[in-house]
Design a protein around this motif. Structure first.
Motif, PDB file in Angstrom:
ATOM      1  N   LEU A  33       6.904  29.569  13.687  1.00  0.00           N
ATOM      2  CA  LEU A  33       5.844  28.761  13.088  1.00  0.00           C
ATOM      3  C   LEU A  33       6.128  28.542  11.600  1.00  0.00           C
ATOM      4  O   LEU A  33       6.476  29.480  10.880  1.00  0.00           O
ATOM      5  N   TYR A  34       5.955  27.286  11.159  1.00  0.00           N
ATOM      6  CA  TYR A  34       6.215  26.917   9.762  1.00  0.00           C
ATOM      7  C   TYR A  34       5.030  26.147   9.186  1.00  0.00           C
ATOM      8  O   TYR A  34       4.188  25.618   9.921  1.00  0.00           O
ATOM      9  N   GLN A  35       5.016  26.062   7.832  1.00  0.00           N
ATOM     10  CA  GLN A  35       3.985  25.312   7.119  1.00  0.00           C
ATOM     11  C   GLN A  35       4.588  24.531   5.965  1.00  0.00           C
ATOM     12  O   GLN A  35       5.618  24.930   5.407  1.00  0.00           O
ATOM     13  N   CYS A  36       3.922  23.424   5.609  1.00  0.00           N
ATOM     14  CA  CYS A  36       4.273  22.648   4.417  1.00  0.00           C
ATOM     15  C   CYS A  36       3.000  22.292   3.667  1.00  0.00           C
ATOM     16  O   CYS A  36       2.217  21.460   4.143  1.00  0.00           O
ATOM     17  N   PRO A  37       2.714  22.909   2.509  1.00  0.00           N
ATOM     18  CA  PRO A  37       1.609  22.452   1.672  1.00  0.00           C
ATOM     19  C   PRO A  37       2.130  21.366   0.733  1.00  0.00           C
ATOM     20  O   PRO A  37       3.176  21.523   0.109  1.00  0.00           O
ATOM     21  N   ALA A  38       1.428  20.236   0.659  1.00  0.00           N
ATOM     22  CA  ALA A  38       1.943  19.137  -0.161  1.00  0.00           C
ATOM     23  C   ALA A  38       0.818  18.172  -0.534  1.00  0.00           C
ATOM     24  O   ALA A  38      -0.191  18.060   0.168  1.00  0.00           O
ATOM     25  N   LYS A  39       1.018  17.452  -1.617  1.00  0.00           N
ATOM     26  CA  LYS A  39       0.122  16.381  -2.035  1.00  0.00           C
ATOM     27  C   LYS A  39       0.398  15.153  -1.170  1.00  0.00           C
ATOM     28  O   LYS A  39       1.534  14.698  -1.079  1.00  0.00           O
ATOM     29  N   PRO A  40      -0.613  14.593  -0.499  1.00  0.00           N
ATOM     30  CA  PRO A  40      -0.355  13.447   0.365  1.00  0.00           C
ATOM     31  C   PRO A  40      -0.278  12.124  -0.395  1.00  0.00           C
ATOM     32  O   PRO A  40      -0.894  11.955  -1.455  1.00  0.00           O
ATOM     33  N   GLY A  41       0.501  11.200   0.179  1.00  0.00           N
ATOM     34  CA  GLY A  41       0.536   9.832  -0.294  1.00  0.00           C
ATOM     35  C   GLY A  41       0.135   8.922   0.853  1.00  0.00           C
ATOM     36  O   GLY A  41      -0.354   9.379   1.887  1.00  0.00           O
ATOM     37  N   ARG A  42       0.376   7.612   0.683  1.00  0.00           N
ATOM     38  CA  ARG A  42      -0.024   6.644   1.701  1.00  0.00           C
ATOM     39  C   ARG A  42       1.193   6.026   2.380  1.00  0.00           C
ATOM     40  O   ARG A  42       2.217   5.788   1.753  1.00  0.00           O
ATOM     41  N   LEU A  43       1.041   5.764   3.688  1.00  0.00           N
ATOM     42  CA  LEU A  43       2.058   5.046   4.440  1.00  0.00           C
ATOM     43  C   LEU A  43       1.369   3.977   5.273  1.00  0.00           C
ATOM     44  O   LEU A  43       0.473   4.267   6.052  1.00  0.00           O
ATOM     45  N   SER A  44       1.779   2.710   5.089  1.00  0.00           N
ATOM     46  CA  SER A  44       1.232   1.607   5.865  1.00  0.00           C
ATOM     47  C   SER A  44       2.314   1.065   6.780  1.00  0.00           C
ATOM     48  O   SER A  44       3.432   0.792   6.344  1.00  0.00           O
ATOM     49  N   LEU A  45       1.987   0.891   8.050  1.00  0.00           N
ATOM     50  CA  LEU A  45       2.923   0.337   9.026  1.00  0.00           C
ATOM     51  C   LEU A  45       2.635  -1.125   9.332  1.00  0.00           C
ATOM     52  O   LEU A  45       3.258  -1.704  10.209  1.00  0.00           O
ATOM     53  N   GLY A  46       1.694  -1.729   8.624  1.00  0.00           N
ATOM     54  CA  GLY A  46       1.395  -3.137   8.832  1.00  0.00           C
ATOM     55  C   GLY A  46      -0.018  -3.467   8.417  1.00  0.00           C
ATOM     56  O   GLY A  46      -0.879  -2.579   8.348  1.00  0.00           O
ATOM     57  N   PRO A  47      -0.286  -4.732   8.128  1.00  0.00           N
ATOM     58  CA  PRO A  47      -1.602  -5.130   7.616  1.00  0.00           C
ATOM     59  C   PRO A  47      -2.744  -4.925   8.596  1.00  0.00           C
ATOM     60  O   PRO A  47      -3.892  -4.802   8.202  1.00  0.00           O
ATOM     61  N   GLU A  48      -2.433  -4.880   9.895  1.00  0.00           N
ATOM     62  CA  GLU A  48      -3.488  -4.742  10.901  1.00  0.00           C
ATOM     63  C   GLU A  48      -3.763  -3.297  11.271  1.00  0.00           C
ATOM     64  O   GLU A  48      -4.635  -3.024  12.093  1.00  0.00           O
ATOM     65  N   GLN A  49      -3.043  -2.352  10.675  1.00  0.00           N
ATOM     66  CA  GLN A  49      -3.185  -0.953  11.061  1.00  0.00           C
ATOM     67  C   GLN A  49      -3.715  -0.103   9.903  1.00  0.00           C
ATOM     68  O   GLN A  49      -3.410  -0.375   8.737  1.00  0.00           O
ATOM     69  N   PRO A  50      -4.502   0.930  10.226  1.00  0.00           N
ATOM     70  CA  PRO A  50      -5.006   1.819   9.172  1.00  0.00           C
ATOM     71  C   PRO A  50      -3.863   2.519   8.443  1.00  0.00           C
ATOM     72  O   PRO A  50      -2.815   2.796   9.019  1.00  0.00           O
ATOM     73  N   THR A  51      -4.085   2.787   7.183  1.00  0.00           N
ATOM     74  CA  THR A  51      -3.104   3.526   6.388  1.00  0.00           C
ATOM     75  C   THR A  51      -3.061   4.985   6.832  1.00  0.00           C
ATOM     76  O   THR A  51      -4.097   5.593   7.124  1.00  0.00           O
ATOM     77  N   MET A  52      -1.862   5.548   6.874  1.00  0.00           N
ATOM     78  CA  MET A  52      -1.668   6.933   7.278  1.00  0.00           C
ATOM     79  C   MET A  52      -1.451   7.820   6.061  1.00  0.00           C
ATOM     80  O   MET A  52      -1.071   7.347   4.981  1.00  0.00           O
ATOM     81  N   TYR A  53      -1.679   9.107   6.226  1.00  0.00           N
ATOM     82  CA  TYR A  53      -1.264  10.091   5.226  1.00  0.00           C
ATOM     83  C   TYR A  53       0.244  10.308   5.351  1.00  0.00           C
ATOM     84  O   TYR A  53       0.799  10.250   6.456  1.00  0.00           O
ATOM     85  N   ARG A  54       0.906  10.624   4.233  1.00  0.00           N
ATOM     86  CA  ARG A  54       2.314  11.015   4.282  1.00  0.00           C
ATOM     87  C   ARG A  54       2.557  12.135   3.283  1.00  0.00           C
ATOM     88  O   ARG A  54       2.057  12.078   2.150  1.00  0.00           O
ATOM     89  N   ILE A  55       3.288  13.160   3.706  1.00  0.00           N
ATOM     90  CA  ILE A  55       3.605  14.284   2.825  1.00  0.00           C
ATOM     91  C   ILE A  55       5.096  14.583   2.882  1.00  0.00           C
ATOM     92  O   ILE A  55       5.767  14.287   3.859  1.00  0.00           O
TER      93      ILE A  55
ATOM     94  N   VAL B 227       0.821  -1.217   0.000  1.00  0.00           N
ATOM     95  CA  VAL B 227       0.000   0.000   0.000  1.00  0.00           C
ATOM     96  C   VAL B 227       0.848   1.257   0.000  1.00  0.00           C
ATOM     97  O   VAL B 227       0.463   2.273  -0.595  1.00  0.00           O
ATOM     98  N   THR B 228       1.981   1.226   0.662  1.00  0.00           N
ATOM     99  CA  THR B 228       2.788   2.432   0.825  1.00  0.00           C
ATOM    100  C   THR B 228       3.254   2.988  -0.513  1.00  0.00           C
ATOM    101  O   THR B 228       3.807   2.272  -1.347  1.00  0.00           O
TER     102      THR B 228
END
Length: 405
Positions: free
Chosen positions: A321-343, A136-137
């Motif tokens: 204070l800082y900001q990062c605007p970015a297109k997100p992708g997917r990060l999976s830490l394992g089959p039993e856990q929900p997929t996370m956003y990654r930028i 998935v990642t």
């Protein structure tokens, strides 16, 4: 955020994303949060009925109704607590369960020097934690250079600020966002941050002296000038103590300083009260609060998210204070856990808990995630995709608010 490496010294800082990595292929993720510091004084009452008030030197502890009895149930002596007993982190007495949260206000604890020198907590993940990702990642995103927000910060991001707290390692700092309270429209006292900014996870308990500072260093003063800044200059909208906090049961059960366990559930909601009292809510005081979108689209269907925070590990120092605007992708830490956003984003430790803002179904800005983890060398951040578990935490704190007012 959390890292896999031991902290290195930078002045008084013990946490750093820029630590050397022992093996070229080791992927180290960090929680962007806080760091240790001297124990000084500072506190707040929040204008609530006071069941107990004592003094020790220039500081005094203030206990809202109901909290005193909870402290006694846990064997906490108020006088000793105020005089430094809160610095004792005996594993047998460290409050751990969700219902055990107590956070007595100690006047003056968060003074300007203590706020300025608080550091970032970190969480680590190595490449082994990403091995079974179900395919998935997405490929690691290209780094997006964090952009400094133009001061005054309140004009650009009135909902943004810092969470300060004490841990066994010392005084720490995370980032956070004022969010709407569905039970109190226009008068919210709710703050969204990361779970690892309030609770140590499976081998620890609730952190102490948790407080929120909206628009920290609002004028964007250089670090050298902050050494002589007043509390009002560093915290122009006051210091707001958390009289209730809640994180996910998954974070409490499995979260920790290393590995990916718990990261997809690494979120928390605080209910806060003003240190100096007053009738206005946090939302009224800062002039805004973001809605939370628990039905945000997947990364593939999201054009852009903007992460905000106060990065504290090198090359940053936590004061801006800082900001990062970015297109997100997917990060999976394992089959039993929900997929996370990654930028892609170069923010470092200290940005943990900072809000990720997208657009809801009505096209309005809404919080859809918060910074949780990132690699030790910087370059990208990951945050949980908020679902039912996050909404349950949010609703529970909102429901609790009436019993705290």
């Amino acid at each position: 955020m959390r890292t896999t490496r031991a902290r290195t010294g930078r002045g008084r800082r013990r946490g750093s994303w820029s630590v050397a990595v022992g093996a070229a292929l080791t992927l180290t993720l960090t929680l962007t949060a806080c760091g240790p510091e001297d124990d000084s004084a500072g506190g707040d009452d929040g204008g609530k009925p006071v069941a107990s008030e004592s003094s020790a030197g220039e500081h005094k502890i203030r206990i809202p109704d109901g909290v005193r009895d909870r402290l006694k149930e846990h064997g906490i002596d108020l006088g000793k607590w105020e005089n430094g007993a809160w610095r004792k982190w005996d594993k047998d007495t460290w409050l751990r369960k969700a219902e055990d949260y107590v956070n007595p206000i100690i006047d003056g604890l968060w003074d300007p020097d203590r706020m300025r020198r608080a550091e970032d907590p970190q969480k680590k993940v190595d490449d082994g934690d990403l091995a079974d990702d179900r395919g998935v990642t997405d490929p690691a995103p290209a780094p997006v250079e964090a952009a400094a927000v133009t001061p005054p910060y309140h004009d650009a991001l009135p909902e943004a600020g810092k969470v300060l707290f004490d841990s066994p390692e010392g005084s720490m700092v995370c980032s956070a966002t004022v969010v709407e309270d569905p039970a109190h429209p226009g008068k919210s006292n709710l703050v969204w941050t990361a779970g690892h900014c309030v609770h140590a996870g499976r081998k620890g308990g609730w952190y102490r002296n948790i407080a929120f500072v909206p628009a920290y260093n609002n004028a964007g003063k250089p670090t050298a000038e902050l050494e002589k800044a007043t509390r009002e200059e560093i915290a122009p909208y006051g210091v707001w103590w958390s009289d209730w906090a809640q994180t996910s049961k998954e974070w409490i059960a499995s979260g920790g300083p290393t590995g990916g366990a718990g990261a997809p559930y690494d979120f928390a909601v605080l209910h806060v009260t003003p240190e100096n009292g007053g009738g206005k809510s946090l939302e009224e005081t800062v002039g805004g609060a973001l809605p939370v979108d628990f039905a945000a689209p997947s990364a593939a269907k999201t054009a852009s998210l903007t992460a905000s925070g106060y990065p504290a590990a090198p090359p940053f120092d936590g004061q801006a204070l800082y900001q990062c605007p970015a297109k997100p992708g997917r990060l999976s830490l394992g089959p039993e856990q929900p997929t996370m956003y990654r930028i892609g984003c170069t923010m470092t430790g200290g940005a943990s808990g900072g809000g990720w803002v997208g657009r809801n179904a009505d096209g309005e800005p809404a919080l859809v995630s918060n910074t949780s983890i990132g690699p030790v060398r910087g370059g990208w951040l990951a945050g949980p995709r908020l679902g039912k578990e996050a909404e349950d935490v949010y609703r529970a704190v909102s429901d609790k608010a009436d019993n705290l007012s």
